[in-house]
Each structure stands twice: as C-alpha cells, then as structure tokens.
Design a protein around this motif. Structure first.
Motif: not given
Length: 93
Positions: A62-89
């Motif tokens: 549902n959050d992905l659909k709202e983001m895709n429909d421009n009802k939610k920003s990418v930033l809002e989708s990330f900030l909603k999460n309590q767990s955020l993983l960072q990866a790097q190479i």
C-alpha cells in the motif's frame, strides 16, 4: 526466470533480489527488492563516488502504491520505517 541475488546475506533481511526498477542510470538507482519470503523492500542508491551506497527499508504494498501514485514521497516511505539498513561497496577504479 531465475532470481539473481543483488544483496547477499544482509544482516536483517537475508538475500535480496531485484523486483522492480523505478529509475536506472547505468545501474539501478531507485528500485524494489524481495527476500526469500516475498517481503518487499525499497532501495535507493544515494552515492556513486569512492563507494556505492544504498538505503534499504521494508515497505508494504500500500505504501509503495501511494508512492507510485505520487501520494507519498520516497523520503516519507523511508522515514516511516523503524528499521533502515545501509549497504555499501567500494568501487574499484
């Protein structure tokens, strides 16, 4: 179609496979991933200098659909999460 691992053995999510690419510029920049249990993750590449770095966050459909429909920003989708993983190479030149 065979699943190809994009991130192997992540600490919280295990193996992650590319599901859908929203933006591509010589490589995936904004895309979704799935794990072995079909859980959905949002991933953004935010650095391509000496290191390639990504933020990965669990996201529901549902959050992905709202983001895709421009009802939610990418930033809002990330900030909603309590767990955020960072990866790097390190990029080899």
């Amino acid at each position: 179609m065979t699943k190809q691992i994009y991130f192997e053995n992540t600490p919280e999510y295990g193996d992650l496979y590319i599901d859908y690419i929203f933006h591509y510029d010589d490589q995936p920049i904004l895309f979704t991933l799935k794990d072995d249990f079909s859980n959905l993750y949002l991933c953004v590449c935010y650095e391509l200098c000496e290191y390639q770095k990504w933020f990965i966050a669990n996201i529901d459909f549902n959050d992905l659909k709202e983001m895709n429909d421009n009802k939610k920003s990418v930033l809002e989708s990330f900030l909603k999460n309590q767990s955020l993983l960072q990866a790097q190479i390190k990029i080899s030149i």
